[in-house]
Structure formats: C-alpha cells, structure tokens
Design an enzyme around this catalytic site. Structure first.
Site, short mmCIF file in Angstrom:
data_model
loop_
_atom_site.label_atom_id
_atom_site.label_comp_id
_atom_site.label_asym_id
_atom_site.label_seq_id
_atom_site.Cartn_x
_atom_site.Cartn_y
_atom_site.Cartn_z
N GLY A 14 82.75 22.21 64.18
CA GLY A 14 81.35 22.37 64.53
C GLY A 14 80.40 22.15 63.37
CD GLU A 88 81.21 12.11 60.69
OE1 GLU A 88 82.22 12.38 60.01
OE2 GLU A 88 81.12 12.34 61.91
CD GLN A 90 84.15 12.67 56.90
OE1 GLN A 90 83.33 13.54 56.63
NE2 GLN A 90 84.35 12.26 58.14
#
Ligand SMILES: [Zn+2]
Length: 193
Positions: A14, A88, A90
């Site tokens: 989440g 995002e 990463q």
C-alpha cells in the site's frame, strides 16, 4: 532543512496509498506537491499514480538518463512546491538518486521516495540500494505474510502459480503475480532448504 526520505516496502503493502495520502495532507493545507512516477510503469495508465484501494492522482514521469535535478529545478521555477513525491523509486538510477539528493540540499525541497526494497530474487534494486545508502530518513511501509509475520520478501509466480527464480528484474505487463512473504516462507517458496 529539507530531507531525502525513503519509504520502502515489499509488493502490495500500500505504498502508493501512503504516498497519495501524504500528498493530500499538503494540498489540503493549500500547499502544492509535485508527483513523479516511473515512465516504464503504465499499470495505472500513463502519468498517474493509482492505489489498489481506488484513489489516484495525475503524476509527471521520470525516465532513464533524465537529469532529475534539472527537472525539479525547472518545476520549482514555475511555482513553489512544498514536497516532491516519487513513486516506483526502485526504478531510479543511482545517478538520479544523487540528483534528488542534490535537489534536497541545494533547492531546499523535501523529496519523499516510495519503492520496493528487494526484487523477487531477494536482490536490492539499484535505486533502492542508493536510497538506503544516502537517504536522510527511512521508514518501512509494512505488510504481512500469510502467517502473520512481517513480509519483507516477494515471489514472482508464473502463469502456473509456481515461483520463478530468474528473468528480468523489471517486468511490465506480464501474466505473473507477486506475493509478499516473510523471509522464512520466501525461502520455502523458492526451495531454499
Ligand atoms: Zn510467513
């Protein structure tokens, strides 16, 4: 002083929901936020951050090789931003994490990054490795394994429901599913006796 933050988690914890809520808290008080997400991720439609519980916001995107210091500087020249949110994270390149850190230090804008810590093989994503190294503050967005323990790992299951142990770190639009597990159950799932 502005800070670089890294909110990390495994899949389905989440984190997009947490990001959108945090951005909303600024906007509710009349402050502007700037939202960024990876260009390669079009699950939620281009230029949109969507959460699994049904809320979403328009977002700008970052792509490979893009200078994020220049991007934030340009955005700030158009008007004040109370906080930058990066989903995002990463997928950031190592160089781009330095550019965000520089924006924090020199443009004095807080940057809150949200991303996965490890991939389905248990390896750090390059963007996450850089954020773990250089963030001023880190926080874990928690979710749980089926056994009730904290999930820190993820398996990528193929169309047959069996865990995949190789393949690209980044996969967009496949038929695979991801399941978040504690380390013990991840080891069992991938056959580490
Ligand atoms: Zn477990």
């Amino acid at each position: 002083m502005a800070k670089l933050y890294f909110n990390f988690s495994t899949m389905n914890a989440g984190k997009s929901t947490v990001l959108l809520q945090a951005s909303h808290n600024y906007r509710e008080r009349g402050m502007q936020t700037y939202l960024l997400t990876a260009a390669l991720d079009d699950r939620s439609g281009a230029r949109r951050i969507a959460s699994r519980i049904g809320i979403g916001e328009e977002a700008d995107t970052f792509s490979k090789g893009e200078d994020l210091f220049a991007k934030l500087k340009e955005r700030l020249s158009e008007g004040a931003v109370a906080c930058v949110f990066v989903d995002e994270a990463q997928f950031l390149e190592k160089q781009q994490v330095w550019e965000l850190a520089r924006a924090v230090d020199e443009l004095n804008v807080p940057v809150m990054c949200y991303g996965l810590r490890v991939d389905f093989r248990g390896e750090l994503f390059p963007g996450s490795a850089a954020l773990l190294a250089w963030s001023d503050e880190m926080r874990e967005v928690r979710t749980i394994c089926h056994c009730g323990k904290k999930a820190t790992m993820v398996v990528r299951n193929g169309p047959d429901g069996k865990p995949l142990m190789d393949g690209a770190q980044v996969l967009v639009g496949g038929n695979e599913t991801y399941v978040s597990l504690c380390r013990r159950h991840w080891r069992e799932a991938v056959g580490d006796a």
